[in-house]
Design a protein around this motif. Sequence first.
Motif, mmCIF file in Angstrom:
data_model
loop_
_atom_site.group_PDB
_atom_site.id
_atom_site.type_symbol
_atom_site.label_atom_id
_atom_site.label_comp_id
_atom_site.label_asym_id
_atom_site.label_seq_id
_atom_site.Cartn_x
_atom_site.Cartn_y
_atom_site.Cartn_z
ATOM 1 N N TRP A 155 -7.206 19.167 -11.733
ATOM 2 C CA TRP A 155 -7.605 20.091 -10.807
ATOM 3 C C TRP A 155 -9.057 20.539 -10.870
ATOM 4 N N GLU A 156 -9.663 20.595 -12.300
ATOM 5 C CA GLU A 156 -11.178 20.891 -12.475
ATOM 6 C C GLU A 156 -12.039 19.849 -11.559
ATOM 7 N N ALA A 157 -11.852 18.551 -11.878
ATOM 8 C CA ALA A 157 -12.548 17.586 -11.122
ATOM 9 C C ALA A 157 -12.458 17.679 -9.639
ATOM 10 N N ALA A 158 -11.141 18.039 -9.068
ATOM 11 C CA ALA A 158 -11.097 18.153 -7.515
ATOM 12 C C ALA A 158 -11.974 19.548 -7.099
ATOM 13 N N ALA A 159 -11.845 20.411 -7.910
ATOM 14 C CA ALA A 159 -12.382 21.418 -7.477
ATOM 15 C C ALA A 159 -14.080 21.424 -7.529
#
Length: 361
Positions: A155-159
């Motif tokens: 999720w952090e990378a996607a954000a």
Amino acid sequence: MRAAILHAVGNDKLDIRDDVTLAPVGPADVRVRIRATGVCHSDLSAMTGVLPQPVPLILGHEGAGEVVEVGEHVTSVKPGDHVVISWRPACQECELCVGGQPYLCMKYVIESFSKGNFRLGDGSTVFGMAGCGTWAEEIIVPWQGAIRIDDDVPWEAAALIGCGITTGVGAAINTAKVRPGSTVAVIGCGGVGLSVIQGARVAGARTILAIDPLESKHELARKVGATHTATPEQVGEVLNELTGGTGFDYGFEVVGKSATIQSAWQVTRQGGDVVIVGAGAMDDMVSISAFSLLFEGKNLLSSLYGEADVRHDFPYFAKLHKTGLLDLESLISSRIRLADLNDAVAALRGGEVLRQIVLMD
């Protein structure tokens, strides 16, 4: 649900509250449960008025989450899909979209100033930054603003792909089209600047100079791809050393100030490309002589949102991350909660942090 609200431009503090609701999902809308969202300098610019936004406002535009509900006309995503939020959704029908410049489409930008999808307990309307408002637990966006990615992308990378990565890597790959073996200077080593550096590295630049007054940022710039670093005071000497005094093939400005735009112009060679990536103020005027504009043969380019077609670029950048070609983990200064956002904004003003990522419960 919980959200962080800016009641007036110029306020230093956000109102973090739990009585926020969403408008009904329209036929072409997507409701997304935000799982991670970044604290970007553009959010601070919206608070200060550098980037005009309607108020009251839920900030946040760099985010990713899980689809909860879709309108009856939506076929691109379904509940349960993982998506990255695009803060510049393209209508895919106007001349700009059809002509290959979807990042310039204004349809939903204009709508975001009159259509607020959030409601307070008293029924009053609250707007979302750039039509998003990812500093809330859930948001509603047009289907073009929710781009599906593989479920195994953190999720952090996607954000981060939702803004900083796409803006920076896209500036190098899409706008400048950095050539293998070329020389690059990047002014500003925040999250977006470091993404420009990574884009230049992926493109095969042989020399990448990272310029930032904070020497604390130089080590990380080298880690993600810079071959050399310098403070502004050291640039003249380093430019002579690396280019023989002729200047760099590409000069990227990733600060959003007229002074640094002029610096990017000065460090770029005759016939080179000066690429403006930073978002500046409307009244901050840049002065370059008409003589220089013609006789130095430089190309002055703007790079809005990395000139991305997010339908292709979001999944592409996710794949580069999964294969180890993009280092997103190093860009994350800290992982925080929604309740910590006022402290996060204060840290952003200090200039030392890169990306603080809000993880939703």
